[in-house]
Design a protein around this motif. Structure first.
Motif, PDB file in Angstrom:
ATOM      1  N   HIS A 211      12.142  -6.272 -18.651  1.00  0.00           N
ATOM      2  CA  HIS A 211      12.597  -7.533 -18.019  1.00  0.00           C
ATOM      3  C   HIS A 211      11.738  -7.813 -16.791  1.00  0.00           C
ATOM      4  CE1 HIS A 211      15.999 -10.295 -16.487  1.00  0.00           C
ATOM      5  NE2 HIS A 211      14.998 -10.416 -15.630  1.00  0.00           N
TER       6      HIS A 211
ATOM      7  N   HIS B 116       9.378 -11.239 -14.519  1.00  0.00           N
ATOM      8  CA  HIS B 116       8.931 -12.622 -14.353  1.00  0.00           C
ATOM      9  C   HIS B 116       7.450 -12.619 -13.985  1.00  0.00           C
ATOM     10  CE1 HIS B 116      13.172 -13.969 -14.224  1.00  0.00           C
ATOM     11  NE2 HIS B 116      13.342 -12.758 -13.736  1.00  0.00           N
TER      12      HIS B 116
ATOM     13  N   MET C  98      10.204 -13.099 -18.949  1.00  0.00           N
ATOM     14  CA  MET C  98      11.274 -14.097 -18.820  1.00  0.00           C
ATOM     15  C   MET C  98      10.710 -15.515 -18.935  1.00  0.00           C
ATOM     16  SD  MET C  98      14.173 -12.754 -18.662  1.00  0.00           S
ATOM     17  CE  MET C  98      13.895 -11.237 -19.568  1.00  0.00           C
TER      18      MET C  98
ATOM     19  N   HIS D 294      19.698  -6.450 -15.793  1.00  0.00           N
ATOM     20  CA  HIS D 294      19.781  -6.092 -14.364  1.00  0.00           C
ATOM     21  C   HIS D 294      21.222  -5.910 -13.872  1.00  0.00           C
ATOM     22  CE1 HIS D 294      20.191 -10.426 -14.293  1.00  0.00           C
ATOM     23  NE2 HIS D 294      18.906 -10.666 -14.339  1.00  0.00           N
TER      24      HIS D 294
ATOM     25  N   ASP E 243      12.909  -6.519 -13.417  1.00  0.00           N
ATOM     26  CA  ASP E 243      13.228  -7.842 -12.875  1.00  0.00           C
ATOM     27  C   ASP E 243      12.262  -8.216 -11.759  1.00  0.00           C
ATOM     28  OD1 ASP E 243      14.482 -10.291 -12.726  1.00  0.00           O
ATOM     29  OD2 ASP E 243      16.127  -9.580 -11.471  1.00  0.00           O
TER      30      ASP E 243
END
Ligand code: NCD
Ligand code: ZN
Length: 345
Positions: A14, A16, A40, A175, A248
């Motif tokens: 996960h 970004h 993401m 998360h 994350d």
């Protein structure tokens, strides 16, 4: 004492990457440590179509440094209007690895998210039928619910019913930040798993207020009380196959964080493995790090384990105050700290 740890190459389930110049600046940090990453889709506009997603994947691939073996795994952004057939087509074509559910207005880039899960049930049923995982940002968005309770209330109001009504659907509770979430994952069937970030293993909510307001400790879901951090450390290091690594990592320019309304998100990609392994070391669970970082994720997703290994050694890693991401200054997680492990590649 173990001074050196060699494990199968890990993945980040996960993160970004953003797009354009910043994306080109942050992809190399992740590609240096991980073989694959789940990317993401909360761009502006969000990644919803198969073609748009394939084009985004091409831009990410082009940002991977020459000679580095790194595979981006892409996700579809669910909206109220999502078509199950489009998701299934993207999944069958190998463009979408999973789909991401953002409750509308829950976090950064979620304005086009889902307003009511009932509206997307047909698409979720289709996903279940083809074996496509659903990745969930698990927070209610009701402003009457205290921000520190939004994950626990999401479990009660939404997730419990979803898992009961559609037990065949593979769900990653992303998360997780609470003991409630870990308890839910533990008692759910094998189709429910969770990612845990480094920050939620290292900090509790006090970190946002130590001597003043600390925007670089702010992400969503927000860090909770110490009792929750301890429950997450227990879950991550328990040996349960339901928990796996998902950073994350969420880059925001320093100026966008240090503002009257600072953005949510912690950029942890540059020292992610050093950060996680420190936790496993402190918990006396170094022997369980490989499963968390490199095995549980691919097994849940039904993907092959990576070939090759990486090595972490005891030593000093000094985390800089800022990093440059292709012209954007970003404050990394652990800025200014010395971590007790070094990534050797
Ligand atoms: C993420 C972002 O910046 O895109 N922010 C964050 O605080 N984690 C969005 C998200 O994952 O919630
Ligand atoms: Zn995220």
């Amino acid at each position: 004492m173990t001074d050196s740890l060699t494990i199968r190459r890990p993945d980040d389930w996960h993160l970004h990457f953003r797009d354009d110049a910043v994306m080109k600046g942050v992809v190399p940090f992740t590609a240096r440590q991980f073989a694959r990453a789940i990317v993401m889709p909360n761009l502006s506009p969000p990644v919803t179509s198969v073609e748009g997603c394939a084009a985004y994947r091409d831009r990410i691939r082009a940002a991977v440094p020459q000679g580095v073996d790194f595979t981006p795994l892409m996700t579809a952004y669910l909206t109220d209007d999502v078509e199950g057939d489009e998701l299934a087509r993207g999944f069958a074509e190998g463009v979408f690895t999973a789909a991401k559910l953002y409750p509308a207005h829950a976090t950064t880039g979620s304005a086009h998210g889902v307003t009511d899960i009932a509206r997307i049930m047909p698409a979720l049923e289709k996903m279940a039928s083809v074996g496509m995982p659903l990745l969930i940002h698990g927070e209610v968005t009701d402003s009457h619910v205290d921000i520190f309770d939004r994950e626990a209330v999401f479990i009660e109001r939404t997730l419990t019913g979803l898992v009961r009504n559609l037990p065949e659907l593979k769900i990653v509770f992303e998360h997780i930040t609470t003991a409630d979430a870990a308890a839910f994952v533990d008692v759910s069937g094998p189709n429910v798993a969770a990612t845990i970030t480094p920050q939620h293993l290292h900090i509790n909510r006090n970190a946002m207020f130590t001597g003043g307001i600390r925007p670089h400790a702010y992400c969503l879901p927000v860090a909770k009380r110490e009792v929750h951090r301890l429950a997450l450390r227990k879950a991550a290091t328990s040996g349960s196959t339901k928990y796996f690594l998902g950073t994350d990592s969420a880059p925001h320019a320093q100026s966008a964080k240090e503002s009257a309304c600072g953005c949510a998100g912690i950029f942890n990609a540059p020292y992610a493995l050093e950060s996680y392994v420190t936790v496993f070391d402190e918990e006396g669970a170094l022997d369980r790090f490989e499963a968390f970082a490199s095995e549980n994720g691919p097994r849940f997703y039904g993907l092959p384990l990576n070939e090759g290994t990486i090595t972490l050694e005891r030593g000093e890693t000094t985390v800089p105050d800022t990093v440059d991401a292709n012209g954007t200054t970003i404050v990394p997680f652990h800025a200014g700290e010395i971590l007790g492990w070094v990534y050797r590649g």
